[in-house]
Design an enzyme around this catalytic site. Structure first.
Site, short mmCIF file in Angstrom:
data_model
loop_
_atom_site.label_atom_id
_atom_site.label_comp_id
_atom_site.label_asym_id
_atom_site.label_seq_id
_atom_site.Cartn_x
_atom_site.Cartn_y
_atom_site.Cartn_z
N ASP A 140 -38.28 45.01 3.69
CA ASP A 140 -36.83 45.20 3.57
C ASP A 140 -36.47 45.72 2.17
O ASP A 140 -37.28 45.66 1.24
CB ASP A 140 -36.14 43.86 3.85
CG ASP A 140 -34.74 44.05 4.45
OD1 ASP A 140 -34.19 45.16 4.37
OD2 ASP A 140 -34.20 43.05 4.97
N ASP B 243 -28.43 47.03 11.14
CA ASP B 243 -28.16 45.60 11.25
C ASP B 243 -27.12 45.32 12.33
O ASP B 243 -26.89 44.17 12.68
CB ASP B 243 -27.65 45.05 9.91
CG ASP B 243 -28.80 44.79 8.93
OD1 ASP B 243 -29.97 44.84 9.35
OD2 ASP B 243 -28.52 44.53 7.74
#
Ligand SMILES: *[C@@H]1O[C@H](CO)[C@@H](O)[C@H](O)[C@H]1NC(C)=O
Ligand SMILES: *[C@@H]1O[C@H](CO)[C@@H](O)[C@H](O)[C@H]1NC(C)=O
Ligand SMILES: *[C@@H]1O[C@H](CO)[C@@H](O)[C@H](O)[C@H]1NC(C)=O
Ligand SMILES: *[C@@H]1O[C@H](CO)[C@@H](O)[C@H](O)[C@H]1NC(C)=O
Ligand SMILES: *[C@@H]1O[C@H](CO)[C@@H](O)[C@H](O)[C@H]1NC(C)=O
Length: 747
Positions: free
Chosen positions: A506, A568
Site C-alpha cells: 500500500d 477503495d
C-alpha cells in the site's frame, strides 16, 4: 503513385519549401522496420508509423501514424515560411526541440551551461535491433525477437554536444509502438534537463477529441472526453505518483469515433511518478501530443558523460473504436508487461481482513476469520494493516509505520507459528490448503516510530519547512540507497519469517516538501530498484499494488505486481464505472476487485450479494472484504457459489478480450463480454441498475464473436454468432441491482 508536390502552392507568400528535395518516401512493407537511411517505416499488422529525415535541416519529420499504407508514400507539401512561425513550426516533428521557430510545446527543453534553452538535434545515424533492450532502471514492455523489433535513431546537437537516442519498438501483432528517449551530455559542463517527453507525435487531423481518466480518492478512472481546441490542453500529476487525479493515459480519437467504430490512438506512459500529458493544436492545425515527465518536477542536472533515460510510452492504433484501442493495449499488457508468474493464471480468491476486523486484531479473531474464509472456499487469507510495531504498536493509523516487526502483544510467538496454523486450514471442497498473505506500506513512516526516532532525515523534507503529515504519516525518501536497502531488508525479513505467499503493498499519501524537483524521479528509480529486487527475490509471492485504492494504477507498477487494488470504493454500482473506466487502458487481469459488506462503507448503499459478486469477478484479483459471520444467512450461503463462479470465469477475465457492450454512463443495462483469445469460450456480464417499470427488456447485442459459428448459451440453447451479435439476447432482470452471468461455448 501520387505526387504530393504536384501543385507547388504558388501564392506570393511562399518563400521556400521545407522539402524541395523529397517528394516521396520509399519503403517496403512486410518487415516490421524498414530504414533506408533517409526514411523509416514501422509496420504492424494494421498500423504504419512513418517518418523521414529532412535533409536540409537534419530534423526528423513525421509522415504518418495510422492505418497501413503502402511502401511508397507521398510526402507532405508544406507552405513556405510566411509570418512568424518558422519552418520547423509548420511540420510534423518526431522530437521537437526548443528555441528555433517552432513555438509549440517542445519534447525537450535543456538549460545549457551558458543559460540559454536553445537546442538543435540533428539526425546522425540509426540502428535496428532484433527484440527490445531493457530500459535502464525503469519498467518497460518486453518481448522476444519474434515479438518486437527496435529502431534507435541517434540525434546530436553539435552546438552543445548533447546526444539524444530515440528508441522505437514495434510489436506488429499488437499494432503497438513504444518510444523512449535518452539524453547524454557529451559536453564539458553540467546541463539541466528541464523537460523531456517520452513520446511526442504530431497528428494531421484537425478535428479530434481527447479522452482521459480523471478522479480522486474513491472515485477513480472516470472517462472524460473533450474536443481538442486550438492551444494547449492537458493534465498530469504533481502528487509524486501517477495518482487517482489523472491517469497517465491519453486517447486521441476522431470526433466521430465511438466505442466500436472509428479511429483511436491510445497512449500509455509506463511510469509511476508525476507526469504530464499535453495536447496542443497549433496554428497550422496539427495536433501534437506529448507524454512524459512533469516539467515542474524535473530540473535534472546532467553532468558531463551522464545520461537521463525517459520512461517509455506505449502507443496503439485501432480502427475499431475506443474498444479496439483498449483491447490492443490489453493484449500488449497481458502478454508483454508483467514479469510475475501470476500474470495470466492462479489468482486465488482471497478474503481480506480490513473491512471485517480493521485494527481490532488478535490471534483468535484473525484465526476465526481465516477459518471462515476456508469454509466458504476462499483460498487466500490476507491480514491487512495492524499486525506490526513493537515500541509503537500499530493499533491505529497514528503510529508504527516503518517498524516492520510483528506486534509482540498480538503475536507473542512471532508470525511463523500463527501463519502455520492458518496455512494448515483446508479449503472446503478442495485439495488445497489456505494460503496466507500480508499487508505492508513500506514507503511510509509515522513520526511515532522507532524508524523515525533513528532516522528523521530519511523522511522527505525541504530544509526547515514543517513536514506536513497526511494520515499521520510522512514519505520516506526512496532516492536514498540506504532507504531502499532498509525496505528491501525489512520486507525480505517478513517474507522469510513465515509461509507468506501474497503481499498487498500500500501507499497512502502524496509527496510534500520534496528535497528538490529532481528528487521526484530519483525516488522512482529507487522505488523501481526496490520493486525489482523484491519481486525477483520472491517470485512465488503474488504481489498486489495499492495506493489509497487506485492512486498508482499504472503500467510501471504492473511490470512488477500483476494486480492493483482498483479503488477503495467497493460499492458495486460505482465499481462498474470505475472498473470500466480503468479498462480503457488496463486489462481486467490487472484489477483487484472485492465483494464487500453492506451497507457499503463508502456509500452506505445496500446491493444484493450476487450483484456485488458479479462485479468483483470482472476483476482478475477477485476477493472478499467482509466478515462472513456478520452477514445475513442467505447472503453467507451464497458465497461458496459466487466464489466457485469467480474461479470458473477467472481464465476468461485473465486472458480474454474484453468488449464493453453497454457503458454504465450511457445505459441502465451495463454489459461486458469476455471472449477467450482462441474464441472458444465467453462470459457475459449483464447488469440492471435502476428499476424500469412496465418497460420492454432491451436486447443485449454481443460483439466480437464468429458470425458463422454456433454458440451454446449457458449449456442450453444454441445460436449463431450472427444472431447473438445482430439480434442479441434479452434478460428479464427486475428491480434494482439485478445481474446475471452467462457462459457461452463455441460449438
Ligand atoms: C536531399 O535529398 C535529395 C532528394 O532525395 C537528394 O537529391 C539530395 O542529394 C539530398 N541532399 C543531401 C545533402 O543528402
Ligand atoms: C541510450 O539508448 C540507446 C538506445 O536504447 C542505448 O543503446 C544506449 O546504451 C543508451 N545509453 C545509455 C547510457 O543508457
Ligand atoms: C554538476 O552537477 C553535479 C551533480 O549534481 C554537482 O555535484 C556539481 O557540483 C555540478 N558542477 C557544477 C560546476 O555546477
Ligand atoms: C479478540 O478480539 C475480539 C474482538 O474482535 C474480542 O472479543 C476477544 O475477546 C479478543 N480475544 C483475545 C484473546 O484477546
Ligand atoms: C461444498 O460442497 C457442498 C456439497 O456439494 C456444498 O453444499 C457446499 O456449499 C460446498 N462448499 C464450498 C465452499 O464450495
Amino acid at each position: 503513385m501520387v505526387h504530393a508536390l504536384g501543385g507547388i502552392v504558388a501564392t506570393g507568400l511562399v518563400a521556400l519549401l521545407a522539402h524541395p528535395q523529397a517528394v516521396m518516401a520509399k519503403g517496403s512493407t512486410g518487415k516490421p522496420i524498414v530504414a533506408d537511411g533517409t526514411s523509416f517505416a514501422l509496420n504492424g499488422n494494421s498500423v504504419s508509423y512513418r517518418f523521414h529525415i529532412d535533409n536540409t535541416t537534419g530534423d526528423l519529420l513525421g509522415d504518418h501514424f495510422g492505418g497501413s499504407v503502402g511502401a511508397d508514400i507521398p510526402l507532405e507539401s508544406v507552405h513556405g515560411t510566411a509570418g512568424w512561425v518558422g519552418a520547423s513550426g509548420r511540420v510534423r516533428r518526431e522530437f521537437p526541440d526548443q528555441g528555433r521557430g517552432d513555438f509549440r510545446l517542445p519534447a525537450i527543453r535543456i538549460r545549457q551551461s551558458e543559460g540559454y534553452t536553445v537546442s538543435e538535434f540533428q539526425y546522425k545515424s540509426h540502428d535496428i535491433i532484433a527484440g527490445k533492450p531493457a530500459l535502464a532502471g525503469l519498467p518497460a514492455t518486453m518481448g522476444s525477437e519474434d515479438d518486437v523489433s527496435t529502431l534507435v535513431v541517434h540525434l546530436y546537437d553539435k552546438y552543445s554536444d548533447v546526444a539524444a537516442d530515440l528508441s522505437y519498438s514495434i510489436f506488429p501483432e499488437h499494432d503497438a509502438i513504444v518510444r523512449s528517449v535518452n539524453v547524454t551530455n557529451n559536453g564539458k559542463a553540467n546541463i539541466t534537463i528541464e523537460s523531456l517527453a517520452s513520446l511526442s507525435v504530431d497528428l494531421p487531423l484537425g478535428d479530434m477529441d481527447m479522452i482521459s481518466l480523471r478522479g480522486d480518492w474513491a472515485r477513480e478512472a472516470h472517462r472524460e472526453r473533450r474536443k481538442v481546441e486550438y492551444g494547449i490542453q492537458g493534465f498530469g500529476s504533481a502528487t509524486g505518483y501517477s495518482s487517482a487525479l489523472h491517469n497517465p493515459f491519453l486517447a486521441l480519437v476522431d470526433s466521430t469515433t465511438t466505442e466500436s467504430h472509428g479511429e483511436a490512438w491510445g497512449f500509455s506512459l509506463v511510469y509511476t511518478g508525476s507526469f504530464s500529458v499535453d495536447v496542443e493544436k497549433g496554428s497550422q492545425g496539427f495536433t501534437r501530443a506529448l507524454l512524459g515527465f512533469n516539467p515542474s518536477q524535473l530540473s535534472w542536472t546532467l553532468p558531463p558523460g551522464e545520461t537521463l533515460t525517459s520512461p517509455e510510452c506505449v502507443s496503439v492504433y485501432s480502427q475499431d473504436g475506443i474498444g479496439g484501442m483498449s483491447r490492443a493495449l490489453h493484449r500488449l499488457y497481458r502478454n508483454h508487461l508483467t514479469k510475475s508468474k501470476f500474470a495470466k493464471s492462479d489468482r486465488p480468491p482471497l478474503l481480506n481482513s480490513w473491512e471485517g476486523l480493521g485494527f481490532n486484531l488478535n490471534e483468535s479473531n484473525i484465526y476465526n476469520l481465516a477459518k471462515e474464509s476456508a469454509e466458504i472456499g476462499a483460498k487466500l487469507f490476507v491480514l491487512d494493516d495492524g499486525w506490526f510495531g513493537k515500541e509503537y504498536p500499530r493499533t491505529s493509523d497514528t503510529e508504527g509505520l516503518g517498524d516492520w516487526v510483528p506486534n509482540p502483544d498480538r503475536f507473542p510467538d512471532g508470525l511463523e507459528p500463527f501463519v502455520k496454523k492458518i496455512t494448515d486450514l483446508k479449503v472446503a471442497n478442495s485439495s488445497e490448503k489456505l494460503r496466507f498473505g500480508i499487508w505492508v506500506e513500506p514507503e511510509m513512516v509515522n513520526p511515532k516510530s522507532t524508524l523515525y526516532d533513528e532516522h528523521p532525515d530519511w523522511a522527505l523534507h525541504a530544509g526547515s519547512y514543517p513536514r506536513t503529515e497526511v494520515r499521520n504519516q510522512l514519505v520516506l525518501n526512496l532516492a536514498l540507497p540506504e532507504v531502499q536497502d532498509y525496505i528491501i531488508k525489512a520486507v525480505s525479513d517478513i517474507l522469510e519469517s513465515a509461509d507468506i505467499t501474497y503481499v498487498k503493498w500500500d501507499n497512502n499519501r502524496g509527496m510534500h516538501e520534496v528535497t528538490s524537483p529532481a528528487t521526484h524521479h530519483a525516488y522512482m528509480l529507487g522505488m523501481y530498484r526496490v520493486f525489482d529486487t523484491l519481486t525477483s527475490k520472491f517470485p512465488d509471492v503474488l504481489w498486489e499494488g495499492c495506493a489509497s485504492g487506485g492512486g498508482r494504477f499504472d503500467p510501471g507498477v504492473l511490470q512488477y505486481f500483476p494486480q492493483i487494488w482498483t479503488s477503495d470504493d467497493t460499492d458495486a454500482v460505482q465499481r462498474i464505472s470505475i472498473q470500466m473506466g480503468t479498462s480503457l487502458a488496463y486489462p481486467a487481469s490487472a484489477m483487484g476487485a472485492h465483494l464487500s459488506a453492506v451497507p457499503n462503507q463508502q456509500t452506505g448503499r445496500t446491493v444484493p450479494v450476487s450483484f456485488r459478486g458479479h462485479v468483483a469477478m470482472m476483476g482478475g484479483g477477485f476477493g472478499l472484504e467482509l466478515d462472513p459471520a456478520e452477514m445475513p444467512e442467505d447472503d453467507k450461503a451464497a458465497l461458496p457459489g459466487l466464489i466457485a463462479l469467480a474461479e470458473k470465469v477467472s481464465p476468461l477475465v485473465l486472458n480474454g478480450d474484453m468488449w464493453r457492450l453497454n457503458l454504465p454512463e450511457e445505459s441502465n443495462w451495463p454489459a461486458v463480454l469476455f471472449i477467450s483469445e482462441d474464441g472458444q469460450q465467453a462470459a457475459l456480464f449483464v447488469y440492471h441498475v435502476v428499476p424500469n417499470i412496465n418497460f420492454a427488456y432491451p436486447r443485449i447485442r454481443l460483439q466480437g464473436l464468429d458470425a458463422q459459428a454456433s454458440y451454446k448459451v449457458d449449456g442450453d440453447a444454441v445460436y449463431t454468432g450472427a444472431t447473438l451479435m445482430n439480434l442479441g439476447l434479452q434478460f428479464p432482470l427486475e428491480g434494482e441491482f439485478a445481474s446475471q452471468v452467462v457462459m457461452l461455448e463455441k460449438q
